[in-house]
Design an enzyme around this catalytic site. Sequence first.
Site, mmCIF file in Angstrom:
data_model
loop_
_atom_site.group_PDB
_atom_site.id
_atom_site.type_symbol
_atom_site.label_atom_id
_atom_site.label_comp_id
_atom_site.label_asym_id
_atom_site.label_seq_id
_atom_site.Cartn_x
_atom_site.Cartn_y
_atom_site.Cartn_z
ATOM 1 N N VAL A 1 0.826 -1.199 0.000
ATOM 2 C CA VAL A 1 0.000 0.000 0.000
ATOM 3 C C VAL A 1 0.863 1.253 0.000
ATOM 4 O O VAL A 1 0.569 2.243 -0.677
ATOM 5 C CB VAL A 1 -0.957 0.000 1.212
ATOM 6 C CG1 VAL A 1 -1.736 1.306 1.281
ATOM 7 C CG2 VAL A 1 -1.907 -1.179 1.145
ATOM 8 N N ALA A 2 1.974 1.199 0.750
ATOM 9 C CA ALA A 2 2.847 2.367 0.857
ATOM 10 C C ALA A 2 3.654 2.601 -0.407
ATOM 11 O O ALA A 2 4.050 3.728 -0.707
ATOM 12 C CB ALA A 2 3.796 2.196 2.047
ATOM 13 N N ILE B 1 2.864 2.540 -3.455
ATOM 14 C CA ILE B 1 2.197 3.289 -4.523
ATOM 15 C C ILE B 1 1.336 4.389 -3.921
ATOM 16 O O ILE B 1 0.871 4.274 -2.789
ATOM 17 C CB ILE B 1 1.304 2.370 -5.379
ATOM 18 C CG1 ILE B 1 0.211 1.748 -4.522
ATOM 19 C CG2 ILE B 1 2.105 1.302 -6.081
ATOM 20 C CD1 ILE B 1 -0.892 1.115 -5.321
ATOM 21 N N ASP C 1 -9.584 25.411 -38.584
ATOM 22 C CA ASP C 1 -10.322 25.745 -39.785
ATOM 23 C C ASP C 1 -10.546 27.253 -39.792
ATOM 24 O O ASP C 1 -10.539 27.899 -38.736
ATOM 25 C CB ASP C 1 -11.662 25.001 -39.767
ATOM 26 C CG ASP C 1 -12.512 25.327 -40.981
ATOM 27 O OD1 ASP C 1 -11.977 25.293 -42.092
ATOM 28 O OD2 ASP C 1 -13.708 25.625 -40.800
ATOM 29 N N ASP D 1 -15.713 23.386 -37.320
ATOM 30 C CA ASP D 1 -17.154 23.312 -37.112
ATOM 31 C C ASP D 1 -17.847 22.478 -38.170
ATOM 32 O O ASP D 1 -18.936 21.970 -37.954
ATOM 33 C CB ASP D 1 -17.782 24.712 -37.071
ATOM 34 C CG ASP D 1 -17.561 25.471 -38.380
ATOM 35 O OD1 ASP D 1 -16.711 25.042 -39.183
ATOM 36 O OD2 ASP D 1 -18.241 26.492 -38.590
ATOM 37 N N ASP E 1 -14.178 18.843 -41.136
ATOM 38 C CA ASP E 1 -13.143 18.901 -40.100
ATOM 39 C C ASP E 1 -13.105 17.650 -39.232
ATOM 40 O O ASP E 1 -12.122 17.390 -38.547
ATOM 41 C CB ASP E 1 -13.376 20.112 -39.174
ATOM 42 C CG ASP E 1 -13.354 21.427 -39.919
ATOM 43 O OD1 ASP E 1 -12.486 21.585 -40.789
ATOM 44 O OD2 ASP E 1 -14.203 22.287 -39.640
ATOM 45 N N ASN F 1 4.864 8.733 -0.233
ATOM 46 C CA ASN F 1 5.082 7.305 -0.470
ATOM 47 C C ASN F 1 6.520 6.894 -0.198
ATOM 48 O O ASN F 1 6.774 5.824 0.375
ATOM 49 C CB ASN F 1 4.703 6.936 -1.903
ATOM 50 C CG ASN F 1 3.200 6.936 -2.119
ATOM 51 O OD1 ASN F 1 2.694 7.700 -2.928
ATOM 52 N ND2 ASN F 1 2.479 6.104 -1.380
#
Length: 936
Positions: free
Chosen positions: A301-302, A304, A348, A660, A664, A726
Amino acid sequence: MKWYSQSEKSVLETLETSRISGLNEEKVQLRHQEYGPNKLQTAKQEPAWKLFKSFKEPLIIILLVATALALASATYDFKVTGDQQHAMASVYEAVAILLIVMINSGLTFHQTRSAQKSLEALSNMRQHHMHVLRDSNWISVAASELVPGDIVSVKSGDFIDGDLRWLKTAELQINESHLTGESDAINKDTTVVADDTELGDRTNMGYSGSTVVNGNGIGVVVATGMNTELGKISNLMQGIDDQKTPIEKSVHGLSKKLMIIAGLIILLTIGYDIAKQLLQVGAISIDSLAGISSTSIAIAVASIPDAMPVVLSIVLTIGAKMMADQKGLVKSLSSVETLGATTYIASDKTGTLTKNEMTVTRFWANGKVYDIEGNGYTPVGDFIREDGQTVNNKDYQRFLEVAVLNNEAEIKPDDKQNWRPFGNPTDVSLVVLAAKQGIKRDALLEDQGSRDIDIVRILPFDSTRKMMTVVIKENGDYYSLTKGAPDVVKGLTTSAMIDGNAQPISEVADNIEETMLNFANNALRTISITQRRVTKQQALNAPSNELEQDLCFLGLVGIIDPPREEVRASVKKLTEAAVNVVMITGDHAATAKAIAKQLGIIKTDDARVITGRDLENMTEDDLATAVLATRVYARVTPEHKQRIIKQLQAHEQVVAMTGDGINDAPALKAANIGIAMGINGTEVTKDAADLILLDDKFTTIEKSVESGRTIFANILNFMRHELTTNVAEVLSLLLGVFLITSPIGKITEVTPTLTALMVLWVNMISDSLPSFALGYDEPEADVMKQRPRDANQSILANGMLRRVLIRGGVMGGAVFIAFIWAASQGFSIAQSQTIAFLTLVFGQLWHVYDARSARTLFDRNPFTNSRLTLAVGFAATSSILVTVIPFFNQVMGTAPLSMGLYVGIIILSALPTFILSGIKELVWWLRDRRVNVVTE
C-alpha cells in the site's frame, strides 16, 4: 452512384419514384426497413460495465493485489489461527482499498457519461423537419424519416437533411461551407454535369447539412444517413484510434515503474524476513508469517500512491468544471490537461477564425474609397474616408440606394435582438452596409413624399451573365440597376460617377482598376454597382443583354468573411506561449493568406501557403520537411487535413484541431485533442471532438490552454506531494525491516513501523485531501510565458525525482527515528506506531505547502488557497481524533498520547520541510545574485 451526371428522368426511374405524387406509404415503409433512419452513426454510450475498465491500470492492479493479500490473510486468521482481531483488521484493509478503486472508477465513468448526455441534449435541440411529397400530398416530415426517392421542397432558411438531386430551382443558392470550407453560397440548377465534377461544382446536387440562403427548389432524395456525403466523411473516422493524452502516457509509464518497484520491494521484504527467521530460529512460525504478511501489505500500500488515481480524477474534474465555466465542454477527463502540452493548434478558417458572416469592409463610390467599421450583421458602423477627409453621405447616397434596390435579402432581429440574415450572403452584406447609413429597401419603396419608387422588373442573377438587374420607376423615370462581377461589368460601362458628375469611363478606368486590384490583394471579393436610365419601352420589354450595356459605374464594394475580433489577441497570446496557430481551410489561397496575416498567424506577405494541389504533388518526405514551417494551408480536403495532422504528430508535436464543419471531423478525431464548435458545429464534428466550445469563440481555446497548463502544474504539485509521502512511508517501513534485528522495548523485529490501515489513512485522508485542494490553486504568473511541456518527458523530470527522494528520504527517516525513540522509551507497540503515524501525518501536512511551488514554500502565500487551509485543518484534526477514539484504536491499531507528545510531534515534524526549503531558497538567492552580477 453519380446522380449528378444522370438526367432527371433517369434518376427518378432508378429510384422508382414520381415527380408528381412522390412515394406511397408502402414504399416508404419498405425503404425505412432497407435504409434505416436518416441519421449518422454516433459514438455509442458507454455501458455500465465500462465502469471497471480502469481495473487494467497498473496502479489499480497493485491495489487489487493488496486487496487479495488482505482477504487471504483474513481468511487464514478466521479459519486457522482464530485471531479474530487481526482478521477483522485485514477485512477493513481490503474494504478500504476496494473503496478507493471504486471511487476512482466511478469518477472517471461519471464524467464521460455526463459529457455524453450534454452532447445528446445539444443534438436534441437541433431536430429538423422537411416538406415532403407523399401520396400526392405535401406534408411535414421529421428529417430522420426521409428515405431515398422522397420528393422534397426547400426554401430560403431551410436546412437540408439528405443528399438531393435538384429537379426544379428558382434563384436557389446553397451554403455548403460545412463540406467545402467556402463562405460563398453556391448557385444551384438542374443541368447535368460530368462524371469527374468535383463536389463543390456539382450544381445540380444539394448535400445533407447544407442550408438554403436564397430562392427555392424541389429535389429528390438520393441518399440518407451514412450514405450521404456527410456519412462518407464520418466513415473516414472509423478506424482512427483515439490518441492517448500526455497525462495518460506519463501516468501509465510511471504506474508501470511503480508496479515493478513495489513488486521488487515486497519480494525483497518477504525474502529477507523469511531468511532472517530461518537464520535466527531455524523455522518459520505462524506468528512470523502473520507479521511478514502485515508488513508486506503495508509496503504494498505504501509503495504506490493509492490516492493518486482518485485525486488525479478529482483534479481533472475540477479542470473540466473550470473549462465548463469558460464555455468549454470536456468529453473525457484525460483530455483536460492535453491543451497544456499543445504545441500546434490547427484551425479551420470559416466559422472558427472568421465569423462566417460576409461583410463589406471597403467600398469605392464617387471617386473616393471608404473603410467601414463593424463586422457581421449588426447594422452599426461608421464610414471613414481613406484619405482622411470629412465624410459627406451625399457622395455615396445613390450608390447605397442602388445596392439595396437591386437586392432581395433582408436582416431581422430575433427574440434576443440579434440580427439574423435572410437571403444570399453577398446581398445580405449590401443590405447591412446600407442599413449602417439608415438606408433600407422597404423604406425607399414605401416613401410617399418627394420620391415615388416602384420595382418594375427583376432579372435574377445567373451563372452565365454573372449579373443581376432590377428595373425601377422613380418619379416617372425608368432606371436599370445592375450589379455583378467586376470583370464582366467593366466591359459594359461607358461612364463613371465622379464627384457627382458622370465622366467617360476612359478617364477613370485606371483608377477603378487600381482600386479593384487593391481590394483583391486584400482578399476582398468585389461587386460592381451600376445604373442606366432607360425608356419605358426598354424598362418593360428589353431583354437583359440590352439593358445591361451603356452602364454608369457607381461604385465597387469589397466583401470578406471577417476575422473574429477576439482572435488576433488570442493568437498573439498563444504565440507568446510558444503555441503555433495554423490555418487549414478549404477556401482560396489568397483569402486564407489575407485572413492569416490580419490575425497574426503569418507576419509577411511572402509567407508560404500550401494548397491542396501542392499537397497532392508532395511526397511524405516533402511534407515532413515543410510542415513545421508552414502556417497556412488552403483548398484542402478532409484527407489532406488528416495528412497534415499526422505529419505534425510524426515530429512529436501535440496537435489540437479546431473546426465546425463535417469536413473537419476526421482531422479532429486524428488530432491529440479535437475541438468543435458547440453552436454552429455539426453533430458529426462534435461527436469526433474531445472539447466542445459552447460559445464558438477561439478565445475559449486560449483560456483552455491556460487552464490546461494550470491543471497540469497542479497535477505535478499533488503528485510531487503524493510521491514524497510514499517514499517516506516505504523508507520508514524498510528501515524497520532491515535495521530492527532484535526486540526494542515492546516491539519485535517483525513489527512494522506503520500498520497498513495507518498507511491507507495517510494516503486517503491526510495526504489526498490536501492534494485534492491543490487542484484549486491559481496559476502562477508566468504560466503563459513558458514553453509547452514535452509530452514525452517523464513526470519525474526537471529535478522532481531528486526533490521527491530527498524530501521523502528525510521525512521517512524522521518517522523511523520517532518510532525507534518511542520503542526505546518503553511505549507500547500501538503507541510507538501512533507516534510514527502522527510524525508522518504532520510531516506531509507541512510539506504540502512546499509542494505548491516549483521553488519553495516561501514563494507562495499559504492562505491564498482557502480549500487547502480547510483540508489541512481537517486532516490534522481527524488524524489526532483517530488516535483517541476507541473504534479507530481497535481498527487501525492507534493509541492515545499525552498532550505534550501531540504538541511536540506537530512542531518537530515541521523541521525537515522548513530546513530543506530554507536551504533551497538560499541556493536560489545565490544563483539569482550570480546572474545579476554577470548581467551587470
